[in-house]
Design a protein around this motif. Sequence first.
Motif, short mmCIF file in Angstrom:
data_model
loop_
_atom_site.label_atom_id
_atom_site.label_comp_id
_atom_site.label_asym_id
_atom_site.label_seq_id
_atom_site.Cartn_x
_atom_site.Cartn_y
_atom_site.Cartn_z
N MET A 28 5.93 0.70 -8.85
CA MET A 28 6.19 1.81 -9.77
C MET A 28 6.82 3.00 -9.05
O MET A 28 7.09 4.03 -9.67
N GLY A 29 7.03 2.88 -7.74
CA GLY A 29 7.65 3.95 -6.98
C GLY A 29 6.70 5.02 -6.49
O GLY A 29 7.12 6.02 -5.93
N ALA A 30 5.41 4.82 -6.67
CA ALA A 30 4.40 5.77 -6.21
C ALA A 30 3.94 5.35 -4.81
O ALA A 30 2.81 4.92 -4.60
N HIS A 31 4.85 5.48 -3.86
CA HIS A 31 4.62 4.92 -2.52
C HIS A 31 3.48 5.60 -1.77
O HIS A 31 2.71 4.93 -1.07
N GLY A 32 3.35 6.91 -1.92
CA GLY A 32 2.25 7.61 -1.26
C GLY A 32 0.89 7.13 -1.75
O GLY A 32 -0.02 6.89 -0.95
N GLU A 33 0.76 6.96 -3.06
CA GLU A 33 -0.49 6.44 -3.63
C GLU A 33 -0.71 4.98 -3.22
O GLU A 33 -1.85 4.56 -2.99
N ALA A 34 0.39 4.24 -3.11
CA ALA A 34 0.29 2.84 -2.67
C ALA A 34 -0.26 2.78 -1.26
O ALA A 34 -1.09 1.91 -0.95
N VAL A 35 0.17 3.68 -0.40
CA VAL A 35 -0.32 3.72 0.98
C VAL A 35 -1.84 3.92 0.99
O VAL A 35 -2.56 3.26 1.75
N VAL A 36 -2.33 4.81 0.13
CA VAL A 36 -3.78 5.07 0.07
C VAL A 36 -4.54 3.79 -0.33
O VAL A 36 -5.51 3.41 0.33
N ALA A 37 -4.08 3.11 -1.39
CA ALA A 37 -4.75 1.89 -1.85
C ALA A 37 -4.65 0.79 -0.80
O ALA A 37 -5.63 0.07 -0.53
N LEU A 38 -3.48 0.64 -0.20
CA LEU A 38 -3.29 -0.42 0.79
C LEU A 38 -4.04 -0.13 2.09
O LEU A 38 -4.51 -1.06 2.76
N THR A 39 -4.20 1.13 2.43
CA THR A 39 -5.01 1.49 3.60
C THR A 39 -6.46 1.10 3.37
O THR A 39 -7.13 0.58 4.27
N HIS A 40 -6.93 1.32 2.14
CA HIS A 40 -8.30 0.90 1.81
C HIS A 40 -8.42 -0.63 1.93
O HIS A 40 -9.40 -1.14 2.47
N ALA A 41 -7.42 -1.35 1.43
CA ALA A 41 -7.43 -2.81 1.53
C ALA A 41 -7.43 -3.25 2.99
O ALA A 41 -8.14 -4.18 3.37
N GLU A 42 -6.64 -2.57 3.81
CA GLU A 42 -6.57 -2.93 5.23
C GLU A 42 -7.90 -2.71 5.94
O GLU A 42 -8.30 -3.48 6.80
N LYS A 43 -8.60 -1.64 5.56
CA LYS A 43 -9.92 -1.39 6.15
C LYS A 43 -10.89 -2.52 5.81
O LYS A 43 -11.75 -2.87 6.60
#
Length: 191
Positions: free
Chosen positions: A151-166
Amino acid sequence: PCRGRRVDGKLLTERVVRGKDEFPTTAREMIEARREAAVAGCPDAAKAIEESGGDELGGRIDADTSAERAERRKDAGNEAFKEGNYPQAAVHYTQCLELKPRHHVALANRAACFLKMGEHAKALDDASSCASIAPDYVKGHFRKGLALHAMGAHGEAVVALTHAEKLDPKNAQVVEALRMAAFKARQQPRD
């Protein structure tokens, strides 16, 4: 829904439920089939009778079959997904969620279907619900991140994906998606 019929010469109105084969049946018919299965040695049938506490016509008949039916719908969705039939898989996951609304795996899987079909907002809704219900389930956060990225919300995507990576630091898909989202977020103009 109820069904009226004659049983042993008497008019009987019975509640309609669904059995293992998904055909309409009544609670009485289901209990009879369960008793026959228990006599034939089926441990699941014997356990269901035992758990009903002797009140086999009580509310347990719906409760103990809806979870099984939900799992069967999820499994059917998994098969359709493997075949690449994403719309049909989404239908099966929806049927699962109608029976068990907080089924986090079905939510994550339906989100994957929506991602494949380009329905990013729907994918985000399901993935966000999944992450709320099961915060330790990596696929909920991963798919939320993918939907936000799409959806182009890359900053928010980073937050969600960082949580997934943890939650799963060795998951190559998560690491790669996070790398791409972070790259796109750096390129995105700030407001």
